[in-house]
Write an enzyme that holds these catalytic residues in place. Structure first.
Site, PDB file in Angstrom:
ATOM      1  N   GLU A  81       0.806  -1.219   0.000  1.00  0.00           N
ATOM      2  CA  GLU A  81       0.000   0.000   0.000  1.00  0.00           C
ATOM      3  C   GLU A  81       0.841   1.271   0.000  1.00  0.00           C
ATOM      4  O   GLU A  81       0.326   2.370  -0.222  1.00  0.00           O
ATOM      5  CB  GLU A  81      -0.935  -0.007   1.216  1.00  0.00           C
ATOM      6  CG  GLU A  81      -2.063  -1.029   1.079  1.00  0.00           C
ATOM      7  CD  GLU A  81      -2.921  -1.153   2.329  1.00  0.00           C
ATOM      8  OE1 GLU A  81      -2.506  -0.637   3.386  1.00  0.00           O
ATOM      9  OE2 GLU A  81      -3.988  -1.768   2.246  1.00  0.00           O
ATOM     10  N   GLU A 112       7.523 -22.207   7.361  1.00  0.00           N
ATOM     11  CA  GLU A 112       7.954 -21.348   8.467  1.00  0.00           C
ATOM     12  C   GLU A 112       8.964 -22.021   9.387  1.00  0.00           C
ATOM     13  O   GLU A 112       9.529 -21.380  10.273  1.00  0.00           O
ATOM     14  CB  GLU A 112       6.752 -20.898   9.293  1.00  0.00           C
ATOM     15  CG  GLU A 112       6.075 -21.991  10.087  1.00  0.00           C
ATOM     16  CD  GLU A 112       4.989 -21.444  11.007  1.00  0.00           C
ATOM     17  OE1 GLU A 112       5.013 -21.807  12.199  1.00  0.00           O
ATOM     18  OE2 GLU A 112       4.133 -20.677  10.545  1.00  0.00           O
TER      19      GLU A 112
END
Length: 269
Positions: A81, A112
């Site tokens: 953004e 992960e």
């Protein structure tokens, strides 16, 4: 017996399946109301981190977010953004997720758990000592994130983290740990809820405050925003009309001529 971490502790509610929709929504909302207060308590640590980030970015450094699962996605959302909001390049604020971009939509099993892959992923961006690496992990124990932050710090990068447990390995690895202790989730262990909300609020603070201090906001206006759709073009026209005290017609002509709100203002003032 190992003590449960805060993010894994039992919900304050039980028999959720027996609640009405109204009760579910009201109780979720009740839990959420604690989050902003917790984030408020983190502001002094966020401030220290932002001040350091700004100093480095003024010298050409970049900001990296790195995480797994929900935490990684939140970092990518915030990073993605920044270009449309503040007009910065796509390689200034970068979000990285365990398992690669495919993991944004679909979980990649065991991604992960690799302690070395996070640093490898950072190195693919030719990481430098002016860069900042912020690890995001609600539990504070994600190997991918801890390994990345440890290696980045050893390399000389500025490091921070956002976690929702106290005294975690991730917090110990980072120079600037931010621990938002929001407590048990409404659905036990579902850290996309309060923990995720806290992480998003903190990411908003970090990126917005940093971009303002780097000069990408004038007054309270996004003068460097990308005019990528009609809504934003209309917003740009309104900004120019208000800032320069001119008609919408004049503002529209200026914006069309100069291509950005900032350049239009600079041409007149």
């Amino acid at each position: 017996m190992t003590k449960k971490s805060l993010t894994e502790s039992d919900s304050n509610y039980d028999h959720l399946e027996k609640m009405s929709v109204s009760e579910l929504l009201a109780n979720i909302n009740s839990e959420d109301q604690a989050v902003p207060k917790v984030v408020e308590g983190c502001i002094p640590k966020i401030e220290k981190l932002v001040n350091e980030i700004v100093l480095r970015m003024q010298q050409g450094g970049r900001l990296f977010y790195i995480g797994a699962g929900t935490s990684g996605r939140l970092g990518i959302v915030d990073a993605s953004e920044c270009p449309p909001t503040f007009g910065v390049s796509h390689d200034l604020v970068i979000g990285i997720i365990a398992g690669g971009d495919g993991a944004i939509r679909k979980a990649v099993e065991f991604a992960e758990d690799d302690t070395s892959q996070g640093w490898k992923d950072l190195q693919s961006y030719e990481i430098g000592q002016l860069d900042t690496v912020i690890g995001i992990a609600a539990s504070g124990r994600t190997p991918y994130v801890i390994g990345a932050v440890e290696s980045a710090r050893a390399f000389g990068c500025l490091t921070g983290c956002i976690t929702c447990n106290d005294g975690s390995d991730l917090a110990k690895a980072a120079e600037h740990p931010i621990e938002a202790l929001v407590g048990p989730e409404f659905v036990t262990g579902s850290t996309r809820m309060k923990a995720g909300t806290a992480q998003k609020l903190i990411l908003n603070m970090i990126s917005t405050a940093t971009m303002i201090k780097l000069g990408h906001v004038r007054g309270n206006k996004m003068v460097d925003m990308q005019l990528s759709n009609e809504k934003l073009v209309d917003r740009g026209i309104n900004m120019l009309s208000e800032i320069l005290n001119i008609s919408r017609e004049e503002a529209e002509k200026l914006l069309e001529k100069h291509g950005s709100v900032r350049q239009a203002i600079s041409a007149v003032k």
